[in-house]
Design a protein around this motif. Structure first.
Motif, PDB file in Angstrom:
ATOM      1  N   LEU A 115       0.836  -1.193   0.000  1.00  0.00           N
ATOM      2  CA  LEU A 115       0.000   0.000   0.000  1.00  0.00           C
ATOM      3  C   LEU A 115       0.871   1.242   0.000  1.00  0.00           C
ATOM      4  O   LEU A 115       1.877   1.302   0.713  1.00  0.00           O
ATOM      5  CB  LEU A 115      -0.913   0.036   1.232  1.00  0.00           C
ATOM      6  N   VAL A 116       0.467   2.224  -0.808  1.00  0.00           N
ATOM      7  CA  VAL A 116       1.108   3.537  -0.811  1.00  0.00           C
ATOM      8  C   VAL A 116       0.044   4.522  -0.342  1.00  0.00           C
ATOM      9  O   VAL A 116      -0.993   4.664  -0.987  1.00  0.00           O
ATOM     10  CB  VAL A 116       1.611   3.918  -2.215  1.00  0.00           C
ATOM     11  N   GLU A 117       0.288   5.160   0.778  1.00  0.00           N
ATOM     12  CA  GLU A 117      -0.724   6.061   1.337  1.00  0.00           C
ATOM     13  C   GLU A 117      -0.423   7.514   1.004  1.00  0.00           C
ATOM     14  O   GLU A 117       0.720   7.978   1.149  1.00  0.00           O
ATOM     15  CB  GLU A 117      -0.816   5.910   2.859  1.00  0.00           C
ATOM     16  N   GLY A 118      -1.439   8.213   0.571  1.00  0.00           N
ATOM     17  CA  GLY A 118      -1.291   9.621   0.259  1.00  0.00           C
ATOM     18  C   GLY A 118      -1.355  10.501   1.492  1.00  0.00           C
ATOM     19  O   GLY A 118      -1.324  10.035   2.634  1.00  0.00           O
ATOM     20  N   ALA A 119      -1.436  11.795   1.248  1.00  0.00           N
ATOM     21  CA  ALA A 119      -1.573  12.784   2.320  1.00  0.00           C
ATOM     22  C   ALA A 119      -2.810  13.610   1.998  1.00  0.00           C
ATOM     23  O   ALA A 119      -2.887  14.205   0.911  1.00  0.00           O
ATOM     24  CB  ALA A 119      -0.332  13.672   2.394  1.00  0.00           C
ATOM     25  N   SER A 138       1.590   8.485 -12.583  1.00  0.00           N
ATOM     26  CA  SER A 138       2.898   8.072 -13.124  1.00  0.00           C
ATOM     27  C   SER A 138       3.218   6.624 -12.767  1.00  0.00           C
ATOM     28  O   SER A 138       3.920   5.938 -13.507  1.00  0.00           O
ATOM     29  CB  SER A 138       4.001   8.999 -12.602  1.00  0.00           C
ATOM     30  N   LEU A 139       2.700   6.164 -11.633  1.00  0.00           N
ATOM     31  CA  LEU A 139       2.950   4.791 -11.188  1.00  0.00           C
ATOM     32  C   LEU A 139       1.862   3.827 -11.658  1.00  0.00           C
ATOM     33  O   LEU A 139       2.033   2.607 -11.561  1.00  0.00           O
ATOM     34  CB  LEU A 139       3.039   4.743  -9.658  1.00  0.00           C
ATOM     35  N   GLN A 140       0.733   4.389 -12.144  1.00  0.00           N
ATOM     36  CA  GLN A 140      -0.396   3.578 -12.616  1.00  0.00           C
ATOM     37  C   GLN A 140      -0.863   2.573 -11.566  1.00  0.00           C
ATOM     38  O   GLN A 140      -1.076   1.383 -11.847  1.00  0.00           O
ATOM     39  CB  GLN A 140      -0.044   2.871 -13.919  1.00  0.00           C
ATOM     40  N   LEU A 141      -1.072   3.073 -10.361  1.00  0.00           N
ATOM     41  CA  LEU A 141      -1.564   2.221  -9.278  1.00  0.00           C
ATOM     42  C   LEU A 141      -3.083   2.278  -9.204  1.00  0.00           C
ATOM     43  O   LEU A 141      -3.666   3.357  -9.288  1.00  0.00           O
ATOM     44  CB  LEU A 141      -0.984   2.681  -7.938  1.00  0.00           C
ATOM     45  N   PRO A 142      -3.751   1.141  -9.010  1.00  0.00           N
ATOM     46  CA  PRO A 142      -5.176   1.181  -8.700  1.00  0.00           C
ATOM     47  C   PRO A 142      -5.370   1.820  -7.328  1.00  0.00           C
ATOM     48  O   PRO A 142      -4.458   1.815  -6.494  1.00  0.00           O
ATOM     49  CB  PRO A 142      -5.586  -0.292  -8.710  1.00  0.00           C
ATOM     50  N   GLY A 168      -7.776   8.422 -15.471  1.00  0.00           N
ATOM     51  CA  GLY A 168      -7.429   7.191 -16.162  1.00  0.00           C
ATOM     52  C   GLY A 168      -7.006   6.055 -15.258  1.00  0.00           C
ATOM     53  O   GLY A 168      -6.359   5.097 -15.716  1.00  0.00           O
ATOM     54  N   LEU A 169      -7.351   6.145 -13.986  1.00  0.00           N
ATOM     55  CA  LEU A 169      -6.954   5.123 -13.028  1.00  0.00           C
ATOM     56  C   LEU A 169      -8.136   4.251 -12.619  1.00  0.00           C
ATOM     57  O   LEU A 169      -9.300   4.645 -12.769  1.00  0.00           O
ATOM     58  CB  LEU A 169      -6.337   5.780 -11.788  1.00  0.00           C
ATOM     59  N   ILE A 170      -7.830   3.100 -12.061  1.00  0.00           N
ATOM     60  CA  ILE A 170      -8.858   2.163 -11.605  1.00  0.00           C
ATOM     61  C   ILE A 170      -9.169   2.422 -10.132  1.00  0.00           C
ATOM     62  O   ILE A 170      -8.264   2.438  -9.292  1.00  0.00           O
ATOM     63  CB  ILE A 170      -8.386   0.710 -11.778  1.00  0.00           C
ATOM     64  N   CYS A 219     -13.194  -5.862  10.314  1.00  0.00           N
ATOM     65  CA  CYS A 219     -14.336  -5.247   9.629  1.00  0.00           C
ATOM     66  C   CYS A 219     -14.198  -5.290   8.111  1.00  0.00           C
ATOM     67  O   CYS A 219     -15.107  -4.847   7.390  1.00  0.00           O
ATOM     68  CB  CYS A 219     -14.492  -3.788  10.065  1.00  0.00           C
ATOM     69  N   LEU A 220     -13.074  -5.790   7.615  1.00  0.00           N
ATOM     70  CA  LEU A 220     -12.774  -5.708   6.184  1.00  0.00           C
ATOM     71  C   LEU A 220     -12.768  -7.085   5.533  1.00  0.00           C
ATOM     72  O   LEU A 220     -12.393  -8.072   6.161  1.00  0.00           O
ATOM     73  CB  LEU A 220     -11.414  -5.037   5.976  1.00  0.00           C
ATOM     74  N   ASP A 221     -13.153  -7.126   4.279  1.00  0.00           N
ATOM     75  CA  ASP A 221     -13.167  -8.365   3.508  1.00  0.00           C
ATOM     76  C   ASP A 221     -12.286  -8.192   2.271  1.00  0.00           C
ATOM     77  O   ASP A 221     -12.716  -7.666   1.247  1.00  0.00           O
ATOM     78  CB  ASP A 221     -14.601  -8.711   3.096  1.00  0.00           C
ATOM     79  N   LEU A 222     -11.042  -8.664   2.382  1.00  0.00           N
ATOM     80  CA  LEU A 222     -10.093  -8.502   1.284  1.00  0.00           C
ATOM     81  C   LEU A 222     -10.453  -9.345   0.066  1.00  0.00           C
ATOM     82  O   LEU A 222      -9.954  -9.086  -1.035  1.00  0.00           O
ATOM     83  CB  LEU A 222      -8.679  -8.866   1.745  1.00  0.00           C
ATOM     84  N   SER A 223     -11.320 -10.322   0.237  1.00  0.00           N
ATOM     85  CA  SER A 223     -11.694 -11.152  -0.905  1.00  0.00           C
ATOM     86  C   SER A 223     -12.453 -10.347  -1.968  1.00  0.00           C
ATOM     87  O   SER A 223     -12.546 -10.765  -3.120  1.00  0.00           O
ATOM     88  CB  SER A 223     -12.554 -12.331  -0.459  1.00  0.00           C
ATOM     89  N   LEU A 224     -12.991  -9.190  -1.560  1.00  0.00           N
ATOM     90  CA  LEU A 224     -13.714  -8.330  -2.499  1.00  0.00           C
ATOM     91  C   LEU A 224     -12.781  -7.444  -3.304  1.00  0.00           C
ATOM     92  O   LEU A 224     -13.227  -6.759  -4.243  1.00  0.00           O
ATOM     93  CB  LEU A 224     -14.723  -7.453  -1.746  1.00  0.00           C
ATOM     94  N   LEU A 225     -11.507  -7.441  -2.935  1.00  0.00           N
ATOM     95  CA  LEU A 225     -10.537  -6.567  -3.600  1.00  0.00           C
ATOM     96  C   LEU A 225      -9.895  -7.327  -4.748  1.00  0.00           C
ATOM     97  O   LEU A 225      -9.135  -8.273  -4.551  1.00  0.00           O
ATOM     98  CB  LEU A 225      -9.466  -6.118  -2.598  1.00  0.00           C
ATOM     99  N   GLU A 226     -10.194  -6.890  -5.967  1.00  0.00           N
ATOM    100  CA  GLU A 226      -9.609  -7.536  -7.141  1.00  0.00           C
ATOM    101  C   GLU A 226      -8.154  -7.114  -7.287  1.00  0.00           C
ATOM    102  O   GLU A 226      -7.769  -6.014  -6.951  1.00  0.00           O
ATOM    103  CB  GLU A 226     -10.382  -7.141  -8.406  1.00  0.00           C
ATOM    104  N   ARG A 227      -7.353  -8.025  -7.803  1.00  0.00           N
ATOM    105  CA  ARG A 227      -5.943  -7.713  -8.058  1.00  0.00           C
ATOM    106  C   ARG A 227      -5.792  -7.246  -9.504  1.00  0.00           C
ATOM    107  O   ARG A 227      -6.376  -7.822 -10.411  1.00  0.00           O
ATOM    108  CB  ARG A 227      -5.066  -8.933  -7.796  1.00  0.00           C
ATOM    109  N   PHE A 228      -4.992  -6.208  -9.683  1.00  0.00           N
ATOM    110  CA  PHE A 228      -4.802  -5.638 -11.017  1.00  0.00           C
ATOM    111  C   PHE A 228      -3.335  -5.716 -11.405  1.00  0.00           C
ATOM    112  O   PHE A 228      -2.476  -5.659 -10.572  1.00  0.00           O
ATOM    113  CB  PHE A 228      -5.267  -4.172 -11.036  1.00  0.00           C
TER     114      PHE A 228
END
Length: 228
Positions: A115-119, A138-142, A168-170, A219-228
């Protein structure tokens, strides 16, 4: 297979780091290796080891790979002000080029889940007319969007989702983080967010007395997070 995402929010102080740490913890519970970066942080504390940011330290604590603090948070400023203003006061050039290299080095560690966290929010300024969103482009990260649930969050969330799409990002997913438990018509607001944000919701995190990464992960379900 490795996966990496950028974590942004609808505003500042809406729990991006709390959610990011929870996501990293959830990934670790699944046996995934984890890494994180917070390329720029203001509001840092002076220590014997240099400037340290609580958010970056929280992310570092959920990294299973051995990372140095300066790898996670390469640009740190003491004043708790907008990063571009802190950089200007410190005489530091804060642009996409100066941030991209350190982030790429973390991505190149090859963790299963990074994970890359913004500010702040999506359009946090850098030098000139550049924004932190330009780094993500520039990194084309979802992107994972943290919605701080309170009055007005629907407008902020929808506008942010639209901006991410226009760039243009996902938008890979979003998380509802209840920052104001007294929000009127909470369930109705959550339903409206689900209708209008074009991505799966990984979960709704209530206002927690002790918002540990483990509590958030539950509280989170990572199975719902698709990998790109």
């Amino acid at each position: 297979m490795t996966a990496a995402y950028f974590v942004t929010g609808t505003d500042t102080e809406i729990g991006k780091t709390t959610i990011a740490a929870g996501l990293l913890h959830a990934a670790r519970l699944q046996g995934l290796s984890t890494a994180a970066a917070k390329p720029v942080a203001s509001g840092c504390t002076r220590t014997a080891d240099g400037l340290r940011n609580d958010d970056a330290l929280a992310l570092l604590g959920e990294c299973s790979l051995a990372l140095r603090y300066d790898e996670v948070n390469p640009v740190a400023f003491e004043p708790a002000i907008a990063p571009h203003l802190a950089a200007r006061e410190a005489g530091v050039v804060l642009d996409v080029a100066s941030l991209r290299g350190p982030v790429r080095r973390v991505l190149e560690k090859g963790a299963d889940f990074t994970l890359v966290e913004g500010a702040g929010g999506w359009r946090v300024p850098l030098d000139g007319q550049a924004s932190l969103s330009d780094l993500v482009i520039s990194l084309q990260l979802p992107v994972i969007l943290v919605v701080g649930v309170r009055l007005g969050c629907i407008n902020q969330a929808v506008l942010t989702a639209e901006a991410i799409s226009r760039d243009g990002l996902i938008l890979a997913s979003w998380v509802a983080n209840v920052v104001d438990p007294q929000t009127s018509r909470l369930e109705e607001n959550l339903a409206t967010l689900a209708e209008r944000i074009p991505a799966p919701c990984l979960g709704c995190v209530p206002r927690l007395a002790l918002p540990s990464a483990a509590a958030v992960a539950s509280c989170l379900d990572l199975s719902l997070l698709e990998r790109f």
